[in-house]
Design an enzyme around this catalytic site. Structure first.
Site, PDB file in Angstrom:
ATOM      1  N   SER A  19      28.392  33.883  47.124  1.00 48.49           N
ATOM      2  CA  SER A  19      28.318  35.240  47.662  1.00 48.49           C
ATOM      3  C   SER A  19      27.546  36.184  46.750  1.00 48.49           C
ATOM      4  O   SER A  19      26.760  37.004  47.223  1.00 48.49           O
ATOM      5  CB  SER A  19      29.735  35.779  47.917  1.00 48.49           C
ATOM      6  N   ARG A  37      22.425  24.036  45.701  1.00 50.77           N
ATOM      7  CA  ARG A  37      22.699  22.607  45.575  1.00 50.77           C
ATOM      8  C   ARG A  37      22.585  21.861  46.899  1.00 50.77           C
ATOM      9  O   ARG A  37      22.118  20.716  46.960  1.00 50.77           O
ATOM     10  CB  ARG A  37      24.116  22.437  45.000  1.00 50.77           C
ATOM     11  N   ALA A  52      30.093  41.696  46.075  1.00 52.34           N
ATOM     12  CA  ALA A  52      29.078  41.167  46.983  1.00 52.34           C
ATOM     13  C   ALA A  52      29.318  41.625  48.418  1.00 52.34           C
ATOM     14  O   ALA A  52      28.370  41.923  49.159  1.00 52.34           O
ATOM     15  CB  ALA A  52      29.066  39.639  46.912  1.00 52.34           C
ATOM     16  N   LYS A  62      37.911  41.634  32.058  1.00 52.35           N
ATOM     17  CA  LYS A  62      38.400  42.310  33.271  1.00 52.35           C
ATOM     18  C   LYS A  62      38.805  41.302  34.341  1.00 52.35           C
ATOM     19  O   LYS A  62      39.683  41.573  35.157  1.00 52.35           O
ATOM     20  CB  LYS A  62      37.364  43.312  33.777  1.00 52.35           C
ATOM     21  N   ASP A 111      33.950  48.456  36.184  1.00 51.51           N
ATOM     22  CA  ASP A 111      34.065  47.049  36.570  1.00 51.51           C
ATOM     23  C   ASP A 111      35.525  46.592  36.524  1.00 51.51           C
ATOM     24  O   ASP A 111      35.994  45.851  37.387  1.00 51.51           O
ATOM     25  CB  ASP A 111      33.203  46.198  35.638  1.00 51.51           C
ATOM     26  N   SER A 166      38.418  41.376  45.347  1.00 52.95           N
ATOM     27  CA  SER A 166      38.489  40.719  44.044  1.00 52.95           C
ATOM     28  C   SER A 166      39.103  39.331  44.170  1.00 52.95           C
ATOM     29  O   SER A 166      40.291  39.191  44.461  1.00 52.95           O
ATOM     30  CB  SER A 166      39.322  41.566  43.079  1.00 52.95           C
ATOM     31  N   ARG A 167      38.306  38.312  43.920  1.00 52.25           N
ATOM     32  CA  ARG A 167      38.827  36.948  44.037  1.00 52.25           C
ATOM     33  C   ARG A 167      39.814  36.635  42.909  1.00 52.25           C
ATOM     34  O   ARG A 167      40.730  35.834  43.097  1.00 52.25           O
ATOM     35  CB  ARG A 167      37.679  35.938  44.070  1.00 52.25           C
ATOM     36  N   ASN A 168      39.632  37.268  41.745  1.00 56.03           N
ATOM     37  CA  ASN A 168      40.575  37.052  40.644  1.00 56.03           C
ATOM     38  C   ASN A 168      41.940  37.650  40.965  1.00 56.03           C
ATOM     39  O   ASN A 168      42.972  37.037  40.719  1.00 56.03           O
ATOM     40  CB  ASN A 168      40.011  37.648  39.350  1.00 56.03           C
ATOM     41  N   VAL A 206      35.523  30.444  43.479  1.00 47.14           N
ATOM     42  CA  VAL A 206      35.905  30.305  42.075  1.00 47.14           C
ATOM     43  C   VAL A 206      36.380  31.646  41.520  1.00 47.14           C
ATOM     44  O   VAL A 206      35.674  32.652  41.621  1.00 47.14           O
ATOM     45  CB  VAL A 206      34.730  29.784  41.235  1.00 47.14           C
TER      46      VAL A 206
END
Length: 328
Positions: free
Chosen positions: A10, A31, A140, A191, A244, A254-256, A279
């Site tokens: 993304s 890839r 993104a 962060k 950030d 936020s994927r985290n 990820v």
């Protein structure tokens, strides 16, 4: 101007969109040959930010990395840090010789506990003056929607930082340049750890009040870390640092934070990773920072909390209570 972008996720897609606003030719390595063919035929990335139109007159996708790197001035790395060594395994230092390398990766190399820029400099013998990073509060998903965003390019070479900042500047992105490469990069790594910890505590029932205290304490923790690792005068209230942190700690994108929230609600690490299919850089960064700081006398209660939960499988509620007692 020819730019090679390495990565098919993304954030890579968002960078393609931003750069496509300018007068550039983009060589985009990914890839999957299936994804490359899909983009060539239908002009969008089916897996990430599928609403973003990929302009064939400006963007050419590749599966051959050596070809994608031929005759380009800039190389943008947008692969998760944990997979970067594998993504670049087919190239040598000659393929990057003379090129300016920009890392859009907010993570560390797990095998060596190195910043991406340090690893690139050491592995491919790229001078530090030819390296920079993209930082700032910019998801993104909002780039895809053309929500106005702000990016900072950090490099020891301010001319390089300003040059790439100019390439990214467009009608929905404002940019600036900064000389604090290491401070910006370590703050970006930290962060993600904080956002992951915020997600865990939220999943355990921590409310808005607690989250605010977490973030305030996190800013102090980030300061202690960057001051001991890369000491210099810096304004951590700038958007490249504080901005950030805030967007990553609080945003729905936020994927985290999402990953941490799943852990807090009882998911295993593997189950959370499989369900997200994306990820969370913070997961790998926790171990890197924890191990790297063993030789320093620096107080990192939030990082320690995340490490105990994720890598020592410590009881969630016990560690939550321990963390509560350490925050102010």
């Amino acid at each position: 101007m020819k730019i090679t972008i390495i990565g098919g996720g993304s954030w890579a897609t968002a960078i393609v969109k931003i750069l496509s606003e300018g007068n550039v030719h983009i060589k985009w390595w990914m890839r999957s040959s299936e994804d490359v063919e899909h983009i060539k035929k239908l002009h969008h990335n089916k897996n990430y930010l599928s609403s973003v139109e990929i302009h064939p007159s400006k963007v050419k996708p590749y599966t051959n990395l050596k070809e994608a790197l031929r005759d380009t001035e800039w190389v943008v790395l947008a692969v998760p840090a944990a997979f970067l060594t594998d993504a670049l395994k087919t190239i040598t230092k000659t393929h990057l010789q003379g090129k300016k390398v920009i890392s859009a990766i907010k993570g560390m190399i797990p095998e060596t506990n190195q910043l991406v820029t340090d690893w690139i400099e050491e592995t491919y013998q790229i001078p530090a003056q030819q390296i920079g990073v993209i930082a700032g509060p910019c998801h993104a998903e909002e780039v895809a929607l053309e929500k106005h965003s702000y990016l900072t390019i950090a490099s020891p070479n301010l001319q390089l930082a300003n040059d790439f900042a100019a390439l990214l500047r467009c009608r929905f992105v404002s940019t600036s340049a900064l000389g604090d490469l290491y401070g910006v990069e370590y703050a970006a790594v930290m962060k993600n750890i904080v956002a992951l910890a915020c997600g865990i505590t939220h999943g355990l029932g921590g409310g808005d009040n607690f989250q605010a205290v977490m973030v305030a304490n996190a800013m102090q923790e980030i300061r202690r870390v960057v001051d001991v690792i890369a000491p210099m005068e810096r304004d951590l209230s700038a958007s490249a640092y504080l901005g950030d942190l805030l967007v990553t700690a609080y945003s729905q994108f936020s994927r985290n934070r999402t990953f941490g929230n799943m852990i807090g609600r009882g998911y295993s690490v593997k189950a959370a990773q499989l369900e997200m299919n994306m990820v969370a850089e913070g997961y790998y960064a926790v171990k890197c920072i924890y191990e790297m700081l063993k030789g320093y006398k620096v107080d990192i209660p939030i990082t320690n909390f995340a490490y105990e939960v994720l890598y020592e499988q410590a009881p969630l509620k016990r560690e939550f209570e321990n963390l509560k007692a350490k925050l102010k």
